[in-house]
Design a protein around this motif. Structure first.
Motif, PDB file in Angstrom:
ATOM      1  N   ALA A 103       0.867  -1.180   0.000  1.00  0.00           N
ATOM      2  CA  ALA A 103       0.000   0.000   0.000  1.00  0.00           C
ATOM      3  C   ALA A 103       0.900   1.225   0.000  1.00  0.00           C
ATOM      4  N   GLU A 124      -2.993   4.717  10.310  1.00  0.00           N
ATOM      5  CA  GLU A 124      -3.989   3.641  10.270  1.00  0.00           C
ATOM      6  C   GLU A 124      -4.487   3.338  11.681  1.00  0.00           C
ATOM      7  N   LEU A 127      -6.762   6.343  13.121  1.00  0.00           N
ATOM      8  CA  LEU A 127      -8.103   6.361  12.523  1.00  0.00           C
ATOM      9  C   LEU A 127      -8.939   5.200  13.044  1.00  0.00           C
ATOM     10  N   ARG A 128      -8.323   4.040  13.191  1.00  0.00           N
ATOM     11  CA  ARG A 128      -9.035   2.851  13.655  1.00  0.00           C
ATOM     12  C   ARG A 128      -9.543   3.005  15.082  1.00  0.00           C
ATOM     13  N   ARG A 131     -12.366   5.481  15.501  1.00  0.00           N
ATOM     14  CA  ARG A 131     -13.623   4.878  15.032  1.00  0.00           C
ATOM     15  C   ARG A 131     -14.150   3.867  16.049  1.00  0.00           C
ATOM     16  N   SER A 247      -7.971  -0.240   6.778  1.00  0.00           N
ATOM     17  CA  SER A 247      -7.532  -0.012   5.409  1.00  0.00           C
ATOM     18  C   SER A 247      -6.341   0.940   5.366  1.00  0.00           C
ATOM     19  N   PRO A 249      -4.690   1.918   2.515  1.00  0.00           N
ATOM     20  CA  PRO A 249      -4.861   2.915   1.460  1.00  0.00           C
ATOM     21  C   PRO A 249      -5.707   4.105   1.909  1.00  0.00           C
ATOM     22  N   GLU A 250      -6.787   3.838   2.666  1.00  0.00           N
ATOM     23  CA  GLU A 250      -7.621   4.934   3.162  1.00  0.00           C
ATOM     24  C   GLU A 250      -6.845   5.798   4.152  1.00  0.00           C
ATOM     25  N   ALA A 251      -6.056   5.163   5.013  1.00  0.00           N
ATOM     26  CA  ALA A 251      -5.271   5.914   5.991  1.00  0.00           C
ATOM     27  C   ALA A 251      -4.247   6.804   5.295  1.00  0.00           C
ATOM     28  N   ALA A 253      -4.429   7.987   2.228  1.00  0.00           N
ATOM     29  CA  ALA A 253      -5.148   9.054   1.518  1.00  0.00           C
ATOM     30  C   ALA A 253      -5.527  10.173   2.484  1.00  0.00           C
ATOM     31  N   GLU A 254      -5.997   9.809   3.684  1.00  0.00           N
ATOM     32  CA  GLU A 254      -6.357  10.840   4.665  1.00  0.00           C
ATOM     33  C   GLU A 254      -5.119  11.567   5.156  1.00  0.00           C
ATOM     34  N   ASP A 257      -4.218  14.149   2.574  1.00  0.00           N
ATOM     35  CA  ASP A 257      -5.150  15.273   2.615  1.00  0.00           C
ATOM     36  C   ASP A 257      -4.856  16.196   3.795  1.00  0.00           C
TER      37      ASP A 257
END
Length: 317
Positions: A103, A124, A127-128, A131, A247, A249-251, A253-254, A257
């Motif tokens: 990734a 990652e 964020l996990r 959540r 995820s 890839p999502e981490a 991407a964030e 950003d």
């Protein structure tokens, strides 16, 4: 190539810098010439053999999962990345001159390799756990261990989402925690009352594993409003233990950003040459970190290009 490996479980003295065969990018993967590798607590836990009962490991083995570097091989089926791109991401055996990533994302403008290597796993994880603990805008989150890599990411992400953060950390890290937008207080005797004076606690995260779960339960009033990533007694107290990765890839991407918008910065407290991985493990295990620890990998000497049949091109089907 050079890589750090270990042939038996044990203390930091088992780590060796050795010559090893270069890995190559298979389908859906890329290879990078590593410029820096992140040092995570999971690395020394693996080296000590803490996971061998649930995650068998063939020795000798390499270490490391986070890296930043320059793409030099692109596997079959990979699109959107080219040889020469500067990327950061997650892979295997990243304490090495070359590593394969599963990734990745392009590095944001202005970020150094050293800085970028410190983001993947902590993003990652941050964020996990945010959540999983179920905290929302307008609520207050207590972060035990707010000054480390994961803590620094949690504080900044939570503040960006409108969550008030109370962070506990050592006396030397109070300015660092406040600088990220959290209410800060120290560990030690009387810390629970100091937290209570700062406000009501709706949810809490144990990022340091310093034996504070019972106090966190008392502050939140509910063990299900506490999540730990570091205390093995969590389940016995009814506290969820977060260990299943989300995820990447999502981490990434964030992370791109938030970094690009100036809303996230995780400092590098200390960097080490690849040959000093043992020292990095000793310091990581001791804790009290403000930000991240990374290994700097020397740029490999120029090599003659491999034949085209052995070196996939960017965008190859």
């Amino acid at each position: 190539m050079k890589r750090v490996s270990f042939a038996r479980f044990g203390g930091p003295d088992v780590l060796r810098l050795e010559d090893a065969e270069e890995p190559h990018a298979g389908p859906g993967r890329i290879r990078v010439a590593v410029r820096a590798a992140g040092v995570n607590p999971v690395d020394w836990r693996i080296r000590e053999g803490q996971f061998r009962g649930i995650r068998p490991l063939e020795l000798p083995a390499g270490l490391g999962q986070d890296a930043a570097g320059v793409v030099d091989e692109v596997g079959e089926g990979v699109e959107g990345v080219a040889i020469g791109d500067h990327v950061f991401g997650e892979g295997e055996n990243t304490y090495a001159e070359f590593a394969v990533l599963s990734a990745w994302a392009r590095m944001p403008e202005g970020l150094t390799f050293e800085e970028a290597a410190g983001y993947p796993s902590v993003m990652e994880t941050a964020l996990r756990v945010i959540r999983e603990v179920g905290v929302r805008a307008g609520q207050t989150l207590l972060v035990s261990g707010a000054s480390g890599g994961v803590g620094s990411a949690v504080v900044q992400i939570a503040r960006e989402r409108g969550i008030t953060v109370i962070g506990t950390a050592g006396a030397a890290s109070q300015d660092h925690v406040r600088g990220m937008g959290a209410l800060a207080t120290t560990y030690g005797e009387g810390w629970v009352e100091r937290v209570r004076r700062l406000g009501r606690v709706d949810a809490a995260l144990d990022l340091a594993g310093s034996g504070v779960l019972r106090e966190l339960i008392g502050l939140t009033g509910n063990p299900r409003k506490v999540v730990s990533i570091a205390d093995p007694e969590a389940a016995e107290l009814g506290v969820p233990f977060s260990g299943v990765a989300g995820s990447m890839p999502e981490a990434l991407a964030e992370a791109v950003d938030l970094i690009s918008r100036g809303r996230l910065r995780i400092p590098v407290e200390k960097s080490y040459p690849l040959a000093e991985a043992a020292a990095a493990h000793i310091d990581s295990r001791a804790g009290h970190t403000r930000g991240r620890r990374v290994l700097i990998v020397r740029k490999p000497a120029a090599r003659r290009p491999e034949p085209a049949r052995n070196r996939p091109r960017a965008g190859s089907p």
